[in-house]
Motif scaffolding. Structure first.
Motif, short mmCIF file in Angstrom:
data_model
loop_
_atom_site.label_atom_id
_atom_site.label_comp_id
_atom_site.label_asym_id
_atom_site.label_seq_id
_atom_site.Cartn_x
_atom_site.Cartn_y
_atom_site.Cartn_z
N ALA A 1 5.56 39.63 -22.73
CA ALA A 1 4.75 40.18 -23.82
C ALA A 1 3.26 40.03 -23.55
N ALA A 2 2.90 38.98 -22.81
CA ALA A 2 1.49 38.75 -22.48
C ALA A 2 1.02 39.61 -21.31
N GLY A 3 1.94 40.35 -20.72
CA GLY A 3 1.58 41.16 -19.56
C GLY A 3 1.42 40.35 -18.29
N THR A 4 1.93 39.13 -18.31
CA THR A 4 1.84 38.25 -17.15
C THR A 4 2.77 38.73 -16.04
N GLU A 5 2.35 38.59 -14.81
CA GLU A 5 3.25 38.88 -13.69
C GLU A 5 4.48 37.99 -13.82
N LEU A 6 5.65 38.59 -13.78
CA LEU A 6 6.88 37.81 -13.92
C LEU A 6 7.26 37.17 -12.58
N PRO A 7 8.02 36.09 -12.63
CA PRO A 7 8.39 35.39 -11.40
C PRO A 7 9.39 36.18 -10.57
N ALA A 8 9.42 35.87 -9.28
CA ALA A 8 10.47 36.42 -8.41
C ALA A 8 11.77 35.68 -8.62
N GLN B 1 20.62 37.93 -18.08
CA GLN B 1 20.46 39.33 -18.47
C GLN B 1 18.99 39.75 -18.37
N PHE B 2 18.09 38.90 -18.85
CA PHE B 2 16.66 39.19 -18.72
C PHE B 2 16.29 39.35 -17.24
N CYS B 3 16.81 38.46 -16.41
CA CYS B 3 16.50 38.52 -14.98
C CYS B 3 17.00 39.83 -14.36
N ARG B 4 18.20 40.24 -14.73
CA ARG B 4 18.71 41.51 -14.21
C ARG B 4 17.81 42.67 -14.61
N GLU B 5 17.40 42.68 -15.88
CA GLU B 5 16.59 43.78 -16.38
C GLU B 5 15.22 43.84 -15.73
N HIS B 6 14.71 42.70 -15.27
CA HIS B 6 13.37 42.65 -14.69
C HIS B 6 13.38 42.36 -13.19
N LYS B 7 14.55 42.51 -12.57
CA LYS B 7 14.68 42.34 -11.12
C LYS B 7 14.18 40.97 -10.65
N ILE B 8 14.54 39.96 -11.41
CA ILE B 8 14.26 38.57 -11.07
C ILE B 8 15.53 37.95 -10.51
N MET B 9 15.42 37.20 -9.42
CA MET B 9 16.59 36.53 -8.86
C MET B 9 16.83 35.22 -9.61
N TYR B 10 18.07 35.03 -10.05
CA TYR B 10 18.44 33.85 -10.83
C TYR B 10 19.05 32.80 -9.90
N GLN B 11 18.44 31.61 -9.88
CA GLN B 11 18.98 30.49 -9.11
C GLN B 11 19.66 29.53 -10.08
N GLY B 12 20.91 29.20 -9.81
CA GLY B 12 21.64 28.30 -10.68
C GLY B 12 21.89 26.95 -10.00
N PHE B 13 21.52 25.85 -10.70
CA PHE B 13 21.82 24.53 -10.15
C PHE B 13 22.74 23.77 -11.10
N SER B 14 23.30 22.69 -10.62
CA SER B 14 24.32 21.90 -11.35
C SER B 14 25.53 22.74 -11.69
N LEU B 15 25.86 23.69 -10.84
CA LEU B 15 27.00 24.56 -11.10
C LEU B 15 28.31 23.77 -11.18
#
Length: 278
Positions: free
Chosen positions: A166-173, A191-205
């Protein structure tokens, strides 16, 4: 200096948190077992980043890997997340702290750049604050100076990400979060990451989801595929677009975790695991 081109992103990352005096040996072992991506942080409270550098050096000397073979990820951590062993001057501005932390990380890892630089959690659990905006801009300057290829944020909520957008900030990779099955494997953030082409890293899986490892469905799938329950979880995570982290200290488990790349789950099994969990 122009930004470095993005390096190939791995599909599995070895995490070095909570390894203390075993950090160097386990980093070296992970590379020998086949990992080519290492996650650390300049936060002595939970990580021994200098030990990661020692493990890298041992692997380089032995000819196991070169720096160009690797994806190295480290983090900037605010002072409340640190102990007394700070990688920056606590009296300095946040922007200067970011630069000092990065310089310290590059020294620890004996490299002129990392591949990913991650904000180790926003300053507030609720909002993306002015402090976060200052730190993020300082991290962007580190990237523009060639000290990192990509930027990320960890331990974030959907609200944080929405406020950045919303702030127009560059989103993370990258977004890196602890991934709970009971919360739908962080479904809203993914879902947000998919929509904005952000790679999701999951830990403690695995460690955050012991009930899943003991689920009859997981046991059945593991028996059918002649694999372990952990390999089923990692295969499932890959299937739903999670870039997986593991922090195992066991050489056999390292091999098994990487071998989960070859475990193929039918789509219906993926759907059942995701919906059954939360």
């Amino acid at each position: 200096m122009p930004p470095r081109p993005p390096s190939p992103v791995p599909d599995f990352i070895y995490g070095t948190a909570w390894k203390e005096d075993r950090t160097a040996a386990l980093t070296d072992l992970a590379l020998r077992m086949g990992f080519r991506a290492i996650d650390t942080a300049n936060q002595r409270r939970h990580y021994f980043e200098e030990g990661v550098g020692q493990g890298l050096a041992a692997a380089y000397r032995a000819g196991v890997v070169t720096r160009d073979d690797l994806f190295l990820q480290t983090k900037f951590t605010y002072q409340p997340g640190q102990d007394h062993r700070l990688p920056y001057d606590p009296a300095a501005s946040l922007s200067i702290q970011v630069a000092q932390s990065m310089a310290s990380s590059l020294d620890h890892l004996a490299t002129d750049h990392v591949d990913s630089y991650v904000l180790h959690g926003p300053s507030s659990n609720h909002d993306w604050t002015d402090a976060d905006a200052e730190v993020w801009e300082a991290m962007r300057r580190e990237r523009d100076a060639g000290h990192t290829r990509l930027l990320g944020v960890s331990n974030v909520s959907l609200r944080h990400l929405q406020q950045m957008a919303a702030a127009g900030t560059e989103l993370p990779a990258f977004v890196q979060n602890r991934c709970y099955a009971r919360l739908g494997w962080d479904r809203a953030v993914r879902q947000f990451c998919r929509e904005h082409k952000i790679m999701y890293q999951g830990f403690s899986l695995l460690t955050a989801n012991q009930e899943v490892l003991q689920h009859p469905l997981i046991a059945s799938l593991a028996a059918r595929a002649n694999t372990t329950p952990a390999q089923i979880v990692f295969s499932f995570a890959r299937s739903i677009g999670i870039l997986r982290l593991t922090g195992t200290t066991n050489a056999q488990h390292m091999k098994q975790d990487l071998a989960s790349r070859d475990v193929k789950l039918p789509p219906e099994a993926v759907q059942v695991i995701e919906s059954a969990a939360g």
